[in-house]
Scaffold this motif. Structure first.
Motif, PDB file in Angstrom:
ATOM      1  N   VAL A 127       0.865  -1.179   0.000  1.00 14.26           N
ATOM      2  CA  VAL A 127       0.000   0.000   0.000  1.00 14.26           C
ATOM      3  C   VAL A 127       0.902   1.229   0.000  1.00 14.26           C
ATOM      4  O   VAL A 127       1.741   1.389   0.884  1.00 14.26           O
ATOM      5  N   ILE A 128       0.721   2.078  -1.016  1.00 15.45           N
ATOM      6  CA  ILE A 128       1.519   3.295  -1.136  1.00 15.45           C
ATOM      7  C   ILE A 128       0.590   4.437  -1.510  1.00 15.45           C
ATOM      8  O   ILE A 128      -0.360   4.251  -2.278  1.00 15.45           O
ATOM      9  N   GLY A 129       0.857   5.621  -0.956  1.00 12.03           N
ATOM     10  CA  GLY A 129       0.038   6.766  -1.281  1.00 12.03           C
ATOM     11  C   GLY A 129       0.842   8.047  -1.373  1.00 12.03           C
ATOM     12  O   GLY A 129       1.939   8.152  -0.815  1.00 12.03           O
ATOM     13  N   PHE A 130       0.280   9.024  -2.105  1.00 14.65           N
ATOM     14  CA  PHE A 130       0.889  10.344  -2.273  1.00 14.65           C
ATOM     15  C   PHE A 130      -0.208  11.392  -2.150  1.00 14.65           C
ATOM     16  O   PHE A 130      -1.304  11.218  -2.687  1.00 14.65           O
ATOM     17  N   ASN A 131       0.087  12.484  -1.439  1.00 16.42           N
ATOM     18  CA  ASN A 131      -0.869  13.585  -1.403  1.00 16.42           C
ATOM     19  C   ASN A 131      -0.443  14.674  -2.377  1.00 16.42           C
ATOM     20  O   ASN A 131       0.583  14.537  -3.067  1.00 16.42           O
ATOM     21  N   ASP A 132      -1.200  15.753  -2.456  1.00 20.34           N
ATOM     22  CA  ASP A 132      -0.906  16.787  -3.448  1.00 20.34           C
ATOM     23  C   ASP A 132       0.298  17.636  -3.074  1.00 20.34           C
ATOM     24  O   ASP A 132       0.730  18.494  -3.861  1.00 20.34           O
ATOM     25  N   ARG A 133       0.875  17.400  -1.892  1.00 21.03           N
ATOM     26  CA  ARG A 133       2.123  18.074  -1.517  1.00 21.03           C
ATOM     27  C   ARG A 133       3.345  17.233  -1.873  1.00 21.03           C
ATOM     28  O   ARG A 133       4.474  17.659  -1.651  1.00 21.03           O
ATOM     29  N   GLY A 134       3.115  16.017  -2.370  1.00 19.91           N
ATOM     30  CA  GLY A 134       4.218  15.146  -2.720  1.00 19.91           C
ATOM     31  C   GLY A 134       4.682  14.257  -1.583  1.00 19.91           C
ATOM     32  O   GLY A 134       5.671  13.526  -1.722  1.00 19.91           O
ATOM     33  N   ASP A 135       3.981  14.313  -0.443  1.00 15.90           N
ATOM     34  CA  ASP A 135       4.331  13.437   0.673  1.00 15.90           C
ATOM     35  C   ASP A 135       4.015  11.992   0.292  1.00 15.90           C
ATOM     36  O   ASP A 135       3.027  11.712  -0.390  1.00 15.90           O
ATOM     37  N   ARG A 136       4.832  11.080   0.786  1.00 18.43           N
ATOM     38  CA  ARG A 136       4.705   9.660   0.455  1.00 18.43           C
ATOM     39  C   ARG A 136       4.535   8.847   1.726  1.00 18.43           C
ATOM     40  O   ARG A 136       5.176   9.122   2.742  1.00 18.43           O
ATOM     41  N   ILE A 137       3.684   7.839   1.663  1.00 17.26           N
ATOM     42  CA  ILE A 137       3.542   6.903   2.774  1.00 17.26           C
ATOM     43  C   ILE A 137       3.463   5.500   2.219  1.00 17.26           C
ATOM     44  O   ILE A 137       2.885   5.276   1.158  1.00 17.26           O
ATOM     45  N   GLN A 138       4.083   4.569   2.908  1.00 24.74           N
ATOM     46  CA  GLN A 138       3.986   3.158   2.533  1.00 24.74           C
ATOM     47  C   GLN A 138       3.581   2.356   3.749  1.00 24.74           C
ATOM     48  O   GLN A 138       4.106   2.557   4.854  1.00 24.74           O
ATOM     49  N   VAL A 139       2.634   1.439   3.544  1.00 25.36           N
ATOM     50  CA  VAL A 139       2.173   0.551   4.610  1.00 25.36           C
ATOM     51  C   VAL A 139       2.334  -0.879   4.099  1.00 25.36           C
ATOM     52  O   VAL A 139       1.693  -1.275   3.125  1.00 25.36           O
ATOM     53  N   GLY A 140       3.187  -1.637   4.741  1.00 29.08           N
ATOM     54  CA  GLY A 140       3.391  -3.023   4.355  1.00 29.08           C
ATOM     55  C   GLY A 140       4.295  -3.162   3.148  1.00 29.08           C
ATOM     56  O   GLY A 140       5.091  -2.286   2.820  1.00 29.08           O
ATOM     57  N   GLY A 141       4.140  -4.313   2.485  1.00 30.04           N
ATOM     58  CA  GLY A 141       4.952  -4.590   1.314  1.00 30.04           C
ATOM     59  C   GLY A 141       6.188  -5.413   1.599  1.00 30.04           C
ATOM     60  O   GLY A 141       6.966  -5.695   0.680  1.00 30.04           O
ATOM     61  N   MET A 142       6.379  -5.823   2.839  1.00 29.53           N
ATOM     62  CA  MET A 142       7.606  -6.532   3.208  1.00 29.53           C
ATOM     63  C   MET A 142       7.363  -7.980   3.603  1.00 29.53           C
ATOM     64  O   MET A 142       8.251  -8.638   4.142  1.00 29.53           O
ATOM     65  N   GLY A 143       6.157  -8.493   3.375  1.00 24.38           N
ATOM     66  CA  GLY A 143       5.897  -9.907   3.627  1.00 24.38           C
ATOM     67  C   GLY A 143       5.164 -10.190   4.921  1.00 24.38           C
ATOM     68  O   GLY A 143       4.978  -9.315   5.782  1.00 24.38           O
TER      69      GLY A 143
END
Length: 332
Positions: A127-143
């Motif tokens: 799960v990855i997301g970006f807001n309109d300010r360019g901030d990034r967040i990632q949740v999980g993805g590592m197994g």
């Protein structure tokens, strides 16, 4: 102007070349580009092969490319980004290029501007997301060890577990047992123990359609698996929304948040229970979410991102032309 887009996922690498009018000029297919699974050298070889095939089919060379963007599975942590950059740099001698996790191009493909949350359920999950300010967040993805509870391989594992537990009386009886025996061509699922000893691939990701089939037929064990995984995907998406858009439970904002469901499990599902549960779980906390399943190739998003690097506006006409001119994935 010519753009190169690359989607290096857990199973395949797809590259396409498009012009400033949205016309797809070339397509190239390679193997997995995720260095975490096959190593840096092989990942570079597969990505390079995919790019070179796309360039040849377009009748151009790499130096004709104006801008390039790549979505790369395995680009999760800072150290991963350093490795991926070292993989891509010698392959992209162009002035403007960038890359992100492969979930990002699914967001671009689904939103057109790259703002929102992408929830992958393919061979794995992220799960990855970006807001309109360019901030990034990632949740999980590592197994699974680090908290993930989704993905085709995981769903296949759960299907075999439920089948065995039902057969042995540790769980409810399920049609998954005979279905899986037929799929593997064995008399008993315990025969797969020999496959493990011999190092045979169980192709767990390919079991997923059998799970959906059983659930659609009313099998309670199969349905419960899809409900559990759908809920967890919704919980993961909510965690990203909460952190990325500055909203928390009990403090809801009204502005819509686009959530794009990406990956083969979402996109090829023949039964909507997992997706419906996913959406319902998100809306319990964030009623304003605007979820959708991506119904085009994620690599289109890489072209949109490359076009933005070159200050080209991607409008609906551009998107429609790219989709119309895309010939489909070449056969392996």
């Amino acid at each position: 102007m010519l753009f190169l887009g690359v989607d290096a996922g857990g199973s395949k690498t797809l590259s396409i070349v498009a012009d400033a009018g949205g016309n797809c000029l070339g397509v190239g297919l390679g193997g997995t580009g995720n260095f975490q699974g096959i190593g840096v050298k092989r990942a570079r070889e597969e990505i390079q092969a995919s790019i070179e095939i796309a360039l040849r089919s377009a009748g151009i060379g790499i130096y004709d490319i104006t801008a390039a963007y790549c979505g790369i599975a395995g680009a999760d942590r800072d150290q991963d980004f350093r490795i991926v950059r070292s993989v891509l740099k010698p392959l992209l001698p162009v002035d403007k290029w960038d890359f992100e996790n492969d979930a990002s191009i699914g967001i671009w493909a689904g939103t057109g501007d790259g703002v929102g949350v992408g929830v992958i359920c393919g061979s794995g999950t992220n799960v990855i997301g970006f807001n309109d300010r360019g901030d990034r967040i990632q949740v999980g993805g590592m197994g699974y060890l680090f908290g993930d509870y989704a993905g085709g391989i995981f769903l296949g594992t759960l299907a075999i577990r439920a089948a065995m537990r039902g057969f042995e009386g540790r769980g409810i009886k399920t049609s998954l047992y005979p279905k899986l025996c037929r799929y593997y061509g064995v008399s008993h699922l315990l025969d797969l123990v020999d496959w493990q000893y011999e190092g045979k691939d169980l192709h767990l990701g390919e079991v997923t359609p059998i799970l959906f089939e059983a659930a659609c037929e009313g099998d309670h064990a199969a349905q419960q698996i899809l409900i559990d995984v759908g809920q967890d995907l919704g919980i993961s998406a909510n965690a990203a929304i909460r952190q990325l858009f500055g909203v928390s439970h009990g403090n809801r904002q009204d502005s819509p948040i686009k959530v794009i469901a990406i990956g083969s499990v979402f996109q090829k599902a023949t039964y909507s229970l997992m997706y419906d549960t996913f959406v319902a779980t998100m809306r319990e906390e964030f009623p304003q979410v605007q979820p959708s399943i991506l119904h085009c190739e994620p690599v289109f998003g890489a072209i949109y991102a490359a076009a933005e690097l070159a200050d080209i506006i991607v409008d609906e006409e551009y998107k429609a032309r790219l989709e119309e001119s895309f010939p489909g994935r070449p056969e392996t």
